[in-house]
Enzyme design. Structure first.
Site, PDB file in Angstrom:
ATOM      1  N   LYS A   4       0.845  -1.203   0.000  1.00 37.33           N
ATOM      2  CA  LYS A   4       0.000   0.000   0.000  1.00 37.33           C
ATOM      3  C   LYS A   4       0.876   1.247   0.000  1.00 37.33           C
ATOM      4  O   LYS A   4       1.935   1.262   0.647  1.00 37.33           O
ATOM      5  CB  LYS A   4      -0.896  -0.035   1.250  1.00 37.33           C
ATOM      6  CG  LYS A   4      -1.912   1.083   1.335  1.00 37.33           C
ATOM      7  CD  LYS A   4      -2.800   0.936   2.579  1.00 37.33           C
ATOM      8  CE  LYS A   4      -3.834   2.040   2.678  1.00 37.33           C
ATOM      9  NZ  LYS A   4      -4.680   1.935   3.892  1.00 37.33           N
ATOM     10  N   SER A  41      -9.885  -0.228   7.239  1.00 34.60           N
ATOM     11  CA  SER A  41      -9.311  -0.128   5.885  1.00 34.60           C
ATOM     12  C   SER A  41      -8.683  -1.381   5.323  1.00 34.60           C
ATOM     13  O   SER A  41      -8.372  -1.430   4.141  1.00 34.60           O
ATOM     14  CB  SER A  41      -8.274   0.982   5.855  1.00 34.60           C
ATOM     15  OG  SER A  41      -8.920   2.201   5.668  1.00 34.60           O
ATOM     16  N   SER A  60      -9.681   2.121   3.068  1.00 38.27           N
ATOM     17  CA  SER A  60      -8.810   2.858   2.184  1.00 38.27           C
ATOM     18  C   SER A  60      -7.818   1.970   1.416  1.00 38.27           C
ATOM     19  O   SER A  60      -7.254   2.424   0.418  1.00 38.27           O
ATOM     20  CB  SER A  60      -8.033   3.902   2.980  1.00 38.27           C
ATOM     21  OG  SER A  60      -7.159   3.279   3.892  1.00 38.27           O
TER      22      SER A  60
END
Ligand code: GLN
Length: 486
Positions: A74, A173, A149
């Protein structure tokens, strides 16, 4: 190939790291044009790392059985020499001079950190629509969001572009996008994984964790990245545990020894869709038929969790993001003096949602409002933690939905931030309490045919128990499909 299978194939010389990496590059070339999970992927660098790994293995010097397996990262978890934009224009060209501890630990075992995966800007959001660069689509339906997210991580793994990825979870997330994309997402206990090199959103809530296609892979990655770290004083020195073995030993029979709590408040929540309710109810039924004892429990302060989270998380974010001013970090807009330059840089660099959160956070911390909002929220946070402690007196594990709906369509919730915040209802309480939780695919929705995950929650530091229960459920469920064409 998932991590476990790739490790087996590498160790049997059925595949090379170079082949695994070529496959990732080919997958991305073929399918990421639609999915748009990757912000960056440096093919030449990957080829070089794979060649090094193959040479180590050929020389009998593999760093571990996982040496040579690519793992997506990420964009807020830093890798040395790569950009770490957190999907923000402000940090677009910032290159990290060091590795986050999680990435360093992966590298120490020979895993290959692979590319930069899209996310909501600074991890603020539930749909990936807040990325400054691109909209990632759900691999099951390109008109729908992947969740957020960590939407890029979930979509990349869901679309089988990479074997697995790392995400971060402040209020859901990892788990919510995992549920939306039909994969496994584990949020470890606060303190289980070092946050060093994870760009801070809300420091008392953030955790890095695995996003994988199986519970076994989640255990492998957790084992790889866990451990106390002198660079993060909140990481915990803990006795060594073997999560991988715990998962490999799990059987459906284990369910017979488990007391599974169903928190009342999570089953009559407003706005829960019929197909999610149906899917969760069906999982409960199956687990019960397999011999688990199901007990009703109460988490009475659940109704305050969203409000408490959006006070504490924004307060911490407003402080954490103060450093991104175009002087210390980030793209600078020159202006007539220093203060004007701060305003111009932050004004131009941050997206709308990030600005909204900074404003909210600054407000709840301001004198005159601090006691009424921030201090009060901290007190209610303690009550939420106590709710969980109380519930775990009568059960081993909690079972809940992950999100009230399946992955929604682009634009469906982005116009109404409150509606977006409210959809975090089932994931955020356990970040506030510091527990661990995992999202495991349960079934495809009866109306939408989109994946629906079930969430298991365990007390702080009970990851072994959590993973075992999740594995038992996975065995009971049987194979879960991949999206078409993947
Ligand atoms: N959706 C939540 C938010 O917008 C959670 C985000 C996260 O866990 N990083 O804050």
């Amino acid at each position: 190939m998932n991590i476990a299978r790739a490790a087996e194939a590498l160790n049997n010389q059925a595949v090379t790291s170079a082949e695994l990496v070529e496959q990732v590059i080919a997958n991305v070339a073929e399918r990421d044009g639609v999915v748009k999970a990757f912000l960056k992927l440096d093919a030449e660098k990957l080829r070089k790392l794979a060649a090094e790994s193959d040479a180590r293995r050929a020389g009998g010097k593999a760093l571990s059985e996982y040496d040579g397996i690519p793992i997506g990262i990420k964009d807020c978890i830093v890798t040395e020499g790569e950009t770490c934009a957190c999907a923000s224009k402000l940090l677009e060209n910032v290159v990290s001079p060091y590795d986050s501890t999680a990435v360093a630990k992966l590298k120490a075992l020979g895993f290959i950190p692979t590319g930069r995966l899209n996310m909501d800007e600074f991890a603020m959001g539930s749909s990936c629509e807040n990325s400054a660069f691109q909209k990632t689509s759900n691999p099951w339906d390109a008109n729908r969001v992947p969740g957020g997210s960590s939407g890029g991580s979930a979509a990349a793994v869901g679309a089988r572009l990479v074997p697995a990825a790392l995400g971060s979870d402040t209020g859901g997330s990892i788990r919510q996008p995992a549920s939306f994309c039909g994969i496994v997402g584990l949020k470890p206990t606060y303190g289980r994984v070092s946050r060093y090199g994870l760009v801070a959103f809300a420091s008392s809530l953030d955790q890095i964790g695995p996003m994988t296609t199986s519970v076994e892979d989640a255990a492998i990655l957790l084992q790889a990245i866990t451990g106390a770290d002198e660079h993060d004083s909140t990481s915990l020195p803990l006795p060594e545990e073997n999560f991988v073995q715990a998962v490999r030993e799990a059987t459906v029979e284990d369910l017979k020894t488990l007391k599974i709590g169903l928190p009342e408040e999570y089953f009559n929540a407003e706005g829960m869709s019929a197909e999610v309710k149906q899917a969760i109810d069906a999982s409960v039924k199956k687990i019960k038929a397999a011999g688990a004892e199901i007990v009703p429990v109460k988490l009475p302060h659940t109704k305050y969790a969203v409000a408490v989270y959006y006070i504490i998380a924004t307060a911490e974010a407003s402080a954490n993001l103060a450093r991104f001013d175009g002087i210390r970090y980030g793209a600078r807009q020159e202006a007539k003096d220093l203060i004007a330059s701060y305003f111009a840089s932050r004004g131009a660099g941050f997206g709308e949602e990030v600005k909204r959160r900074i404003l909210l956070g600054t407000y709840v911390l301001s004198s005159g409002y601090y006691d009424a909002y921030y201090l009060r929220a901290q007190k209610v946070r303690t009550l939420i933690r106590r709710d969980f402690e109380e519930a775990f007196k009568s059960c081993d594990i909690l079972l809940t939905p992950v999100a009230p709906n399946v992955a929604f369509k682009f634009g469906e919730k982005s116009a109404n931030p409150l509606e977006m915040y409210l959809s975090d209802i089932f994931t955020i309480a356990l970040n506030l309490a510091g527990n661990c939780g995992i999202s495991v695919p349960a079934e495809l929705g009866s109306e939408s045919s989109m994946p629906i995950g079930v969430q298991f929650i365990a007390p702080a530091l009970a990851e072994a128990k959590l993973l075992k229960a999740a594995r038992a459920f996975e065995l009971l469920r049987g194979d879960f499909p991949a999206p078409q064409g993947c």
